[in-house]
Write an enzyme that holds these catalytic residues in place. Structure first.
Site, mmCIF file in Angstrom:
data_model
loop_
_atom_site.group_PDB
_atom_site.id
_atom_site.type_symbol
_atom_site.label_atom_id
_atom_site.label_comp_id
_atom_site.label_asym_id
_atom_site.label_seq_id
_atom_site.Cartn_x
_atom_site.Cartn_y
_atom_site.Cartn_z
ATOM 1 N N ARG A 39 46.454 37.673 6.278
ATOM 2 C CA ARG A 39 47.780 37.129 6.074
ATOM 3 C C ARG A 39 48.850 38.178 5.781
ATOM 4 N NH1 ARG A 39 48.075 32.618 1.551
ATOM 5 N NH2 ARG A 39 46.406 31.840 2.902
ATOM 6 N N HIS A 85 47.157 28.994 14.496
ATOM 7 C CA HIS A 85 47.553 29.279 13.109
ATOM 8 C C HIS A 85 47.667 27.974 12.332
ATOM 9 C CE1 HIS A 85 48.927 32.321 10.289
ATOM 10 N NE2 HIS A 85 49.905 31.523 9.897
ATOM 11 N N TYR A 129 66.619 22.566 16.890
ATOM 12 C CA TYR A 129 67.928 22.897 17.458
ATOM 13 C C TYR A 129 67.953 24.265 18.134
ATOM 14 C CZ TYR A 129 69.545 19.065 14.509
ATOM 15 O OH TYR A 129 69.717 17.849 13.914
#
Length: 817
Positions: A39, A85, A129
């Site tokens: 990570r 993921h 968006y």
């Protein structure tokens, strides 16, 4: 089953007994390594963390490349989360956003369309968006991934395969840098210029024994996307040589002295512009930065532009360096920590590039082996086609007379010694490929494939040729993507204190009972005649009164003693400069005063010499001497200067050298003089000894240090504005703890003694009243008379007003002005 047969599947049989500390240790190690490797830390080979790698690979699998249309970010995030993921979509989207921000990434890996945030800390629009696709440079990281150049592993549910690392045609670890916090460690790698990294990598390939210094001839310094300046080269060398260092990054700005403005055009890396402007504005409002009249953010799509307008007459150097001290410089702590073979290591510049070169050698080797296998397979097929063309009539006849394709393949293998692959290909050939033109093309292709085989075999057989392939590809990358440096390196002129640029001037510092403080230049107050009313020097709020005024140089370090026996250290220029009519700034912003604690005496440390003492007197008449060296290290919260009895207060302080006499003046007009040797040196926590015997409600007003050769006079000023001067030689020495001699009459006209000072004729006095009236006169204008007199009018006061404090401007300073 019989009841007496033990059940091997019983829960008790599956219980393991372990020590809890062993289980906790192993579990924590497993967790830590999971965070470190899975990570938080980048891989040294491609410079990517798993989430970055998975996003790019998901886009690659989706076909979202730099030459396709943009795809909804939510689609990319969904594919990444569903296939590779299995974490929250917000974490994936935040990573995608950062890879698209040109102010976060030196070379963005994602081409974003829509609102992807700003330097002001504005967040990106929701993923539904915005749209994104791979940037061209990201494709270079993925190039040749389908040629077995890297290892793959199963995804989280073993349904798909994902790459352990990307082929990485560019040294991305140093190119875009990385930051992350793991368990017990963190990484913070700055970005660099692509052209410089390529040159350094090529130099290392060609000169494996190259030193960090030699590599730094190519990699000058980190190159931040927001530009700015790195101050000093020593920290850069430390970071490159050891993998750790602290870089001072300074904003780029221009000082326009004629227009009276400072224009900021580039910010330190990761600086929030809106927060920076807000912090500057707060410091201006709080008086920490003086001389700024306006602050505007005129930034647009073309770049940063923050305009700081200065007041007329403001010292540009002082404002500039105040901004540098607190706002325009930041520290970038380099920790070049990355995963090497799955283990975290802090790497030097050379080590980072060495690991990248080894990775590229492995990639190019595996790619060459893959391409060689394909080329050999193609050459084998072409050899079969050429052989078929040589026997075209017999081959066609055999195929025509065969019952089916399988029979034809078998016949070709048996009669013409074709391999199974060649026979299968020939059977699938069209008749049109048997023309003479086709034969020439096949021969030409065969020669080309043979040349490719020879080339690939040579690459695989020679480290030098393999390295040549790497360097050629790196130079192609440089030609395609290289750009100018954005961050400059400037010489370090030393730690930025800028005290030498602060104007050195004598100041008057005014303090009120409610602990408001300010400073004003001494020259603001022209000398007046004795008996005048003065001018406004402070405007305390209702219920507040001026308690102290003292003179200091703007560069002095001041020891500020309080009525409770604490001492604080303060630089004079840290006290805000304000106008005569200003109330001042709360002293609690400068020194950590408790409720009810007031400043009563101030000493400049510039006056200290070896073996000197700080001599203190309390309102109840106690005197103590403490070695000045005991006050060298003062905490921000202050230290104890004297222990006080209940109800007693520290009232005055002098610097003495062990050869002087002390003169203590009381509020009722009594004065005693005695040798300071009668007061032994003692520690800071001591109370002291009796200095003067006070009667009734009398209290100590002030203390003066003198010697036998002192030709100064003792100036005594009463609270009603009257005073006198008497030569110090008229005060005969006595033993400590006597009542002393009458100095001045304290009748109804004079009032009680406010203070006493040692002065010469040419000294100037600055007198301030409790209501803020301030007056400057020449000490010689006050009549010099004997002891036990009433004195003359020094300052005319309004009804109810009283003298608060008197400070002396030495004759040398007064003459200069």
């Amino acid at each position: 089953m019989s009841s007496d047969v033990p059940d091997s599947n019983a829960p008790a049989d599956r219980i393991k007994h372990v020590r809890i500390e062993d289980e906790m240790e192993q579990s924590y190690i497993d967790y830590a390594m999971s965070v470190i490797a899975g990570r938080a830390l980048p891989d040294v080979r491609d410079g990517l963390k798993p989430v970055h790698r998975r996003i790019l690979y998901a886009m690659h699998e989706m076909g979202v490349s730099s030459n396709t249309a943009h795809r909804k970010s939510s689609s990319i995030v969904g594919e990444t989360m569903g296939d590779y993921h299995p974490h929250g979509d917000s974490a994936i989207y935040d990573t995608l956003v950062r890879m698209a921000q040109d102010f976060s990434m030196r070379y963005p890996l994602v081409d974003g369309q829509g609102n992807f945030g700003s330097m002001d800390g504005d967040p990106a629009a929701a993923m539904r968006y915005t749209e994104a696709r791979m940037a061209p440079l990201a494709e270079e990281l993925l190039e040749d991934i389908e040629k077995d150049t890297v290892d793959f592993s199963g995804n989280y549910d073993d349904r798909l395969q994902e790459p352990d690392v990307l082929p990485a045609k560019v040294p991305n670890l140093l190119l875009n840098g990385s930051s992350g916090i793991a368990v017990g460690m963190s990484t913070n790698i700055p970005p660099h210029n692509l052209g410089e990294l390529v040159d350094a990598t090529v130099h290392l390939i060609e000169n494996p024994e190259a030193t960090v210094e030699e590599l730094m001839e190519h990699v000058k310094a980190p190159d931040f996307p927001t530009g700015g300046n790195i101050v000093g080269r020593d920290a850069i060398y430390s970071a490159y040589a050891t993998g750790r260092g602290r870089l001072r990054v300074r904003a780029e700005y221009e000082v326009d002295r004629e227009a009276g403005r400072i224009v900021i055009s580039e910010l330190p890396y990761q600086e929030n512009k809106a927060r920076l402007v807000e912090r500057i504005a707060d410091d201006v409002n709080e008086g920490k930065i003086e001389g700024i009249s306006d602050l505007r953010d005129e930034s647009d799509r073309n770049g940063v532009r923050v305009v700081i307008e200065l007041k007329r007459g403001a010292n540009v150097d002082v404002v500039e360096n105040r901004l540098l001290d607190h706002h325009l410089e930041s520290t970038f702590g380099v920790i070049n920590l990355a995963l090497v073979d799955g283990q975290p290591q802090v790497l030097s510049l050379k080590e980072s590039l060495q690991h990248y070169v080894e990775h590229r050698r492995e990639v190019v080797r595996r790619r060459s082996e893959h391409d060689l296998a394909e080329a050999e397979e193609r050459a084998h097929i072409l050899e079969g086609r050429l052989k078929a063309l040589e026997n075209v009539e017999d081959v066609v006849e055999l195929i025509r007379n065969s019952e089916d394709r399988d029979a034809a393949r078998d016949g070709l293998q048996e009669d013409f010694d074709f391999s199974a692959e060649q026979a299968a290909h020939i059977v699938r050939m069209q008749l049109g490929s048997l023309t003479s033109m086709e034969a020439a093309e096949i021969q030409e292709e065969y020669e080309d494939v043979q040349d490719t085989i020879d080339y690939l075999e040579a690459v695989l057989a020679s480290r030098e040729k393999l390295d040549g392939v790497i360097t050629d590809e790196l130079r192609e990358i440089k030609d395609e993507y290289d750009d100018e440096r954005r961050t400059n390196v400037i010489e370090d002129a030393g730690q930025v204190t800028h005290e030498d640029l602060i104007p050195e001037e004598d100041c008057v510092v005014v303090i009120t009972e409610d602990d408001y403080i300010k400073r004003m230049p001494v020259e603001q107050f022209d000398p007046q005649n004795r008996g005048g009313k003065g001018i406004i020097g402070a405007d305390p709020k209702e219920g507040d009164r001026v308690s102290k005024v003292f003179r200091a140089n703007s560069h002095d370090y001041l020891l500020c003693f309080t009525n409770r026996g604490q001492v604080y250290r303060l630089k004079t220029y840290e006290v805000p400069e304000m106008s005569r009519t200003a109330r001042g700034k709360s002293a609690i912003n400068l020194i950590d005063l408790d409720d009810g604690e007031e400043l009563t005496a101030v000493v400049s440390t510039d006056d200290f010499e070896e073996d000197e003492c700080i001599t203190m007197v309390t309102r109840d008449g106690y005197v103590k001497r403490t070695c000045a060296t005991d006050f060298e290290n003062i905490l921000s919260t202050g230290i104890r200067a004297a222990k006080l009895e209940d109800g007693d207060e520290l009232i005055d302080v002098e610097v003495t050298d062990g050869t002087m006499d002390l003169v203590i003046a009381s509020e009722e007009g009594m004065t005693i003089r005695f040798d300071e040797d009668e007061v032994s040196e003692m520690g800071r926590s001591a109370r002291g000894v009796n200095g003067i015997k006070l009667t009734g409600d009398d209290k100590v007003a002030a203390m003066v240090a003198t010697d036998d050769d002192d030709d100064r006079a003792l100036l005594t000023v009463t609270e009603n504005g009257y005073g006198k001067r008497t030569l110090l030689s008229e005060y005969r020495p006595q033993s400590r703890y006597g009542q002393g001699l009458i100095d001045i009459k304290t009748d109804e006209r004079n009032g009680r003694v406010s203070t006493a000072k040692a002065v010469t004729d040419d000294d100037h006095l600055i007198i301030i009243s409790e209501r803020g009236q301030i007056m400057r006169i020449r000490a010689g204008d006050v009549s010099q008379v004997g002891r036990n007199t009433k004195g003359v009018t020094i300052m005319r006061l309004d009804e109810g007003d009283k003298v608060a404090s008197v400070t002396v401007v030495p004759s040398a300073v007064a003459v200069e002005e």
